[in-house]
Design a protein around this motif. Structure first.
Motif, PDB file in Angstrom:
ATOM      1  N   ILE A  37       8.107  -8.577  -3.677  1.00  0.00           N
ATOM      2  CA  ILE A  37       6.666  -8.421  -3.496  1.00  0.00           C
ATOM      3  C   ILE A  37       5.948  -9.466  -4.347  1.00  0.00           C
ATOM      4  O   ILE A  37       6.343  -9.746  -5.495  1.00  0.00           O
ATOM      5  CB  ILE A  37       6.237  -6.998  -3.899  1.00  0.00           C
ATOM      6  N   ILE A  41       0.078  -7.198  -6.565  1.00  0.00           N
ATOM      7  CA  ILE A  41       0.066  -6.115  -5.576  1.00  0.00           C
ATOM      8  C   ILE A  41       0.380  -4.795  -6.272  1.00  0.00           C
ATOM      9  O   ILE A  41       1.338  -4.690  -7.055  1.00  0.00           O
ATOM     10  CB  ILE A  41       1.081  -6.391  -4.448  1.00  0.00           C
ATOM     11  N   ILE A  43       0.638  -0.397  -5.678  1.00  0.00           N
ATOM     12  CA  ILE A  43       0.676   0.792  -4.808  1.00  0.00           C
ATOM     13  C   ILE A  43       0.195   1.947  -5.677  1.00  0.00           C
ATOM     14  O   ILE A  43       0.882   2.362  -6.618  1.00  0.00           O
ATOM     15  CB  ILE A  43       2.082   1.058  -4.247  1.00  0.00           C
ATOM     16  N   ALA A 102       3.397  -4.243   1.678  1.00  0.00           N
ATOM     17  CA  ALA A 102       3.367  -4.971   0.408  1.00  0.00           C
ATOM     18  C   ALA A 102       4.372  -6.124   0.411  1.00  0.00           C
ATOM     19  O   ALA A 102       4.086  -7.234  -0.079  1.00  0.00           O
ATOM     20  CB  ALA A 102       3.657  -4.016  -0.743  1.00  0.00           C
ATOM     21  N   LYS A 126      -4.331  -6.812  -4.899  1.00  0.00           N
ATOM     22  CA  LYS A 126      -4.302  -6.005  -3.669  1.00  0.00           C
ATOM     23  C   LYS A 126      -3.731  -4.626  -4.002  1.00  0.00           C
ATOM     24  O   LYS A 126      -2.654  -4.520  -4.586  1.00  0.00           O
ATOM     25  CB  LYS A 126      -3.437  -6.686  -2.607  1.00  0.00           C
ATOM     26  N   ARG A 127      -4.513  -3.576  -3.645  1.00  0.00           N
ATOM     27  CA  ARG A 127      -4.079  -2.212  -3.968  1.00  0.00           C
ATOM     28  C   ARG A 127      -3.908  -1.403  -2.669  1.00  0.00           C
ATOM     29  O   ARG A 127      -4.813  -1.311  -1.844  1.00  0.00           O
ATOM     30  CB  ARG A 127      -5.094  -1.516  -4.863  1.00  0.00           C
ATOM     31  N   TYR A 128      -2.733  -0.811  -2.527  1.00  0.00           N
ATOM     32  CA  TYR A 128      -2.459   0.119  -1.420  1.00  0.00           C
ATOM     33  C   TYR A 128      -2.515   1.551  -1.965  1.00  0.00           C
ATOM     34  O   TYR A 128      -1.882   1.848  -2.993  1.00  0.00           O
ATOM     35  CB  TYR A 128      -1.075  -0.118  -0.822  1.00  0.00           C
TER      36      TYR A 128
END
Length: 531
Positions: A37, A41, A43, A102, A126-128
């Motif tokens: 990844i 990033i 999660i 991701a 970037k956030r999931y």
């Protein structure tokens, strides 16, 4: 000027192309790119930069597992609370497909798109989001096993009759946990509102309204039907069972549309519930069982219900005929065979069941609101369709009883019968309809004869007597052997027919009714109808 512009343009393209080549080489250099990844990033709150798929999955799952220990307080009825861990509600990580998103970020599309995606990551992470699912079965278990214990049942308004007067006992509104509504509420909270910390959640509560009101109950004054049967020849224990069963039904209020179960009202058949051992039917024989006589209670109520013209939903006849009502007018209860007497209040008003016993007679009276025409009269007639009579006696040798023991059960004639409902208006019959049909078993006069003895001569003599299949002769021989009044040669003097010895025989049965199987550790027989 055009020459210089061309030189500048060429230089710019070359520089950009060079950057893309460097970018592509950097991606390839880092573990073949697609396996890891990119930086920046997340999660949830977990930074998964540089992680492979399995490593990122383990990191997020560890976070979710930690949330399973977070306490949640559930508010049930009456502000009562139950605190459980989130894990008890079956919390799971439901959107694990974000791992693939991701992993693919910055690695899909043409080189321009990938370059742009990575440049965006340099400027902003970037956030999931982590999405949660919950096991509905686990939620239901928590609610039903831990939260419904605080429910307050509604108390229906009811009637009580004292000294010939009705007394109305007021109802009470209850509160109950709405399990399905609470499951939906919890799912919404945990998926969209929960901040992953300890929290309190108010569950869905519904009002449980009582049945009945004073206005309707005040109208219950009319006798819809009443019926009486006698048990004057019953033993003390059977009489006590009849009185006990009657008292358990007495005072019942049944609302419109409600179904009444005689079995539920009078069970369990145990000493703790007021029952005694008394004569009962079992496979064509009379035995002693807890609750013997209870079917006279259900039978008497059945006839009162018929006269009240209420809707009978379940009724069974006895295996053998009883003496306290005409054929097909009985209603047996059999615990082991699943037999019950049930009826529905099909009127528009509540009904009240009054039961009483006096002078070895049991009476049930059903009160309600009389809406039938005063000229209408109903009666019930039994029609015998066939009869079967035994042509011989039956003898059972019992090695567990001593010589001299003789127990005789009277004959039962086998019959088939129908019960007819006859309606008259203004003295004229206007209808006749079949209510039920019944089949009763034929059982010959039966003697159980004791054969236990250490005297071979006495043993031979009683066995010879049994071989004659003549109960009166067997009784004479048994009486002589018991008294020692026989010769060494093994003969018995000719004896007159000996009257039945008090206490050694069951009284003439149809008076002895069937009974429910007692609740004991011994296995239940195939069918033990109650009497």
């Amino acid at each position: 000027m055009k020459k210089w512009l061309g030189i500048i343009t060429f230089a710019t393209v070359a520089a950009v192309t060079g950057c893309f080549l460097v970018f592509q080489m950097a991606v390839v250099a880092k573990g073949n790119g697609a396996e890891y990844i990119q930086n920046g990033i997340y999660i949830g709150d977990i930074d998964v930069s540089g992680m492979g798929r399995e490593e990122a999955a383990a990191a997020v799952q560890s976070y979710v597992d930690g949330l399973k220990e977070v306490p949640l307080t559930l508010k049930a009825v009456g502000d009562n609370t139950v605190t459980v861990k989130a894990g008890e509600m079956g919390i799971v990580w439901s959107n694990q497909d974000v791992l693939d998103e991701a992993l693919s970020l910055g690695k899909q599309g043409n080189i321009v798109k990938r370059y742009k995606a990575l440049k965006d990551l340099e400027r902003d992470n970037k956030r999931y989001e982590i999405e949660f699912g919950f096991d509905r079965a686990a939620l239901n278990k928590v609610l039903t096993e831990q939260c419904t214990q605080f429910d307050v049942e509604a108390q229906d308004a009811s009637l009580r009759r004292e000294n010939g007067q009705f007394i109305i006992e007021g109802g009470q509104t209850g509160e109950k946990l709405d399990v399905e509504g609470s499951i939906q509420l919890l799912e919404t909270f945990l998926q969209t509102e929960w901040n992953k910390e300890a929290a309190e959640v108010a569950l869905a509560i519904t009002t449980d309204e009582p049945k009945g009101n004073k206005e309707d109950l005040e109208k219950v004054k009319d006798v819809l039907g009443t019926f009486t049967t006698s048990y004057t020849s019953s033993s003390g224990d059977r009489s006590a069972n009849v009185a006990n069963g009657c008292s358990l039904i007495n005072g019942t209020t049944v609302y419109p549309g409600e179904e009444f179960s005689a079995y539920k009202a009078v069970s369990p058949f145990s000493e703790e519930n007021g029952y005694h051992l008394a004569g009962s039917y079992l496979n064509g024989m009379v035995v002693e069982s807890l609750g013997g006589g209870i079917c006279q209670v259900s039978t008497t109520l059945y006839n009162a219900v018929l006269l009240s013209e209420l809707e009978v939903t379940e009724r069974h006849n006895h295996s053998m005929e009883v003496s306290y009502v005409q054929p097909s007018a009985d209603a047996a209860i059999a615990e082991s065979a699943g037999k019950d007497f049930r009826f529905v209040n099909n009127t528009e008003y509540p009904i009240y069941i009054e039961g009483s016993t006096a002078d070895k007679h049991i009476t049930f009276t059903i009160y309600g609101v009389e809406t039938r025409d005063p000229s209408r009269k109903i009666s019930f007639e039994s029609e015998i369709l066939s009869e079967t009579r035994p042509d011989s006696d039956a003898v059972i040798a019992d090695g567990s009883q001593p010589i001299g023991f003789v127990k005789v059960q009277s004959v039962h004639v086998g019959r088939t019968a129908k019960l007819w409902k006859v309606v008259e208006e203004n003295g004229e019959e206007v209808s006749r309809e079949e209510v039920n049909s019944s089949s009763y078993k034929m059982v010959p006069r039966t003697a159980t004869v004791g054969t236990a003895t250490s005297d071979p001569i006495a043993a031979q003599m009683i066995n010879d007597a049994i071989a004659t299949n003549n109960i009166d002769h067997i009784k004479g021989v048994a009486a002589a052997l018991k008294a020692g009044d026989y010769t060494l040669g093994g003969t018995v003097p000719i004896l007159p027919v000996v009257p039945e010895v008090p206490g050694t025989e069951v009284p003439v049965v149809p008076e002895t009714p069937e009974t429910v199987t007692p609740e004991t550790p011994t296995p239940a027989p195939a069918e033990v109808p109650a009497g």
